[in-house]
Design an enzyme around this catalytic site. Sequence first.
Site, short mmCIF file in Angstrom:
data_model
loop_
_atom_site.label_atom_id
_atom_site.label_comp_id
_atom_site.label_asym_id
_atom_site.label_seq_id
_atom_site.Cartn_x
_atom_site.Cartn_y
_atom_site.Cartn_z
N GLU A 68 -1.04 12.19 -3.18
CA GLU A 68 -0.22 11.22 -3.91
C GLU A 68 0.04 11.67 -5.34
O GLU A 68 1.14 11.46 -5.87
CB GLU A 68 -0.88 9.84 -3.90
CG GLU A 68 -0.89 9.16 -2.54
CD GLU A 68 0.51 8.90 -1.99
OE1 GLU A 68 1.47 8.81 -2.78
OE2 GLU A 68 0.65 8.77 -0.76
N TYR A 126 0.73 2.26 -8.28
CA TYR A 126 1.21 2.87 -7.04
C TYR A 126 0.12 3.72 -6.39
O TYR A 126 -0.16 3.58 -5.19
CB TYR A 126 2.45 3.73 -7.28
CG TYR A 126 2.74 4.61 -6.08
CD1 TYR A 126 3.33 4.07 -4.95
CD2 TYR A 126 2.36 5.95 -6.07
CE1 TYR A 126 3.55 4.84 -3.83
CE2 TYR A 126 2.58 6.73 -4.94
CZ TYR A 126 3.17 6.17 -3.83
OH TYR A 126 3.37 6.94 -2.72
N ASP A 140 6.75 2.55 -5.24
CA ASP A 140 7.32 3.61 -6.07
C ASP A 140 8.84 3.48 -6.02
O ASP A 140 9.39 2.46 -5.54
CB ASP A 140 6.86 4.98 -5.58
CG ASP A 140 7.37 5.33 -4.18
OD1 ASP A 140 8.01 4.46 -3.54
OD2 ASP A 140 7.13 6.47 -3.74
#
Length: 378
Positions: free
Chosen positions: A41, A124, A142
């Site tokens: 991520e 996020y 996002d």
Amino acid sequence: MNLLEQKKHYFSTELLAWYRRHKRDLPWRRSRNPYHIWVSEIMLQQTRVETVIPYFNRFVEKFPTVEALAEAPEEEVLKMWEGLGYYSRARNLQSAVREVRENYGGVVPDTKEDVFSLKGVGPYTAGAILSIAYNKPEPAVDGNVMRVLSRYFLIEDDIMKGSTRVAMEKLAQELIPEGAAGDFNQGLMELGALVCTPKSPSCLTCPVMAHCMGRDAGMEESLPVKKKAKPPRPERRFVALVEGDGEQAGCVLVRQRPQEGLLARMWELPHALAPFEASVPSAQDDPSLAQSVLATHLEEESLAIAPVAWYMQAEHTFSHIHWELDVYVCRPERSALLPDHPALLPTHYRWIGPDDMAQLAFPNVFLRILNTYFRQKS
């Protein structure tokens, strides 16, 4: 169940089924390892999936566990990150991993409060880790997700506003099907990346097209509403590609950037800010301005060099600055800098050859310049 609730239920059900049928086989999806999901991520921020895959594979092979990354020298971490850009991501990740080792016994925490407290982890990333690794019903919102939700629910609020993001997070959390947080959030991301794209969305293949309010209103191309960001500030720079001779023949002079700030502690070619009004053609035709700017800059660091010839142009865009670079081949002046006595160099300078490139981390723009130079010299 009112009409809006029906649309929400349809969205959640159809998206989840679509994702489970069509999801891409990505390396970080092959396990629920929270550390690997976290690494992926962070890498995926501002970077395309296709670019990230080889970096992710090399990174987790080199640093397979929280402990391995926590103990690694920063120079090794930056070298493995080299080319991805946004190097503060790598530093923050390593700093946060050390927090996990010290405070959580090397296990990535599974509560929102604890994950969100880690350095570099925003809403996020926290939501992605908690939902994908631990299947906690936390939203992961996002740009892709806000685009999908703006279109499907016909939301015309500016997604750059904090209040809009908060509202989107609340809506996304309401949509998560019970027991399927990880797959649902990844489905939202997947839909935004592959189907509900910024331009020319593939509506006819969208699993939720039938109830998309944005498409019904003919606004699928104009949503989401997004205030344009301020463009990056242009900076013109002259770069010194200083060639060694004698014992340093075949080498070039590089320096390490300061401990803090932009591209902290990475290596680069010496360069100096130029008057931006100096046009590109005149920089090639008349190197006198570059000679003056570079000579003055390097004299401040007790170095004396003489630009010999213009070599190439390069450019690089950061989030807030756009560099336009003119690169000059330079030679050291022996009266002030003896290339066969490296000990006389300031401590943050060194001579390197092509073999040294594998050990030092360079920003992309200098990597391109040096690779071009050494390739032409070989």
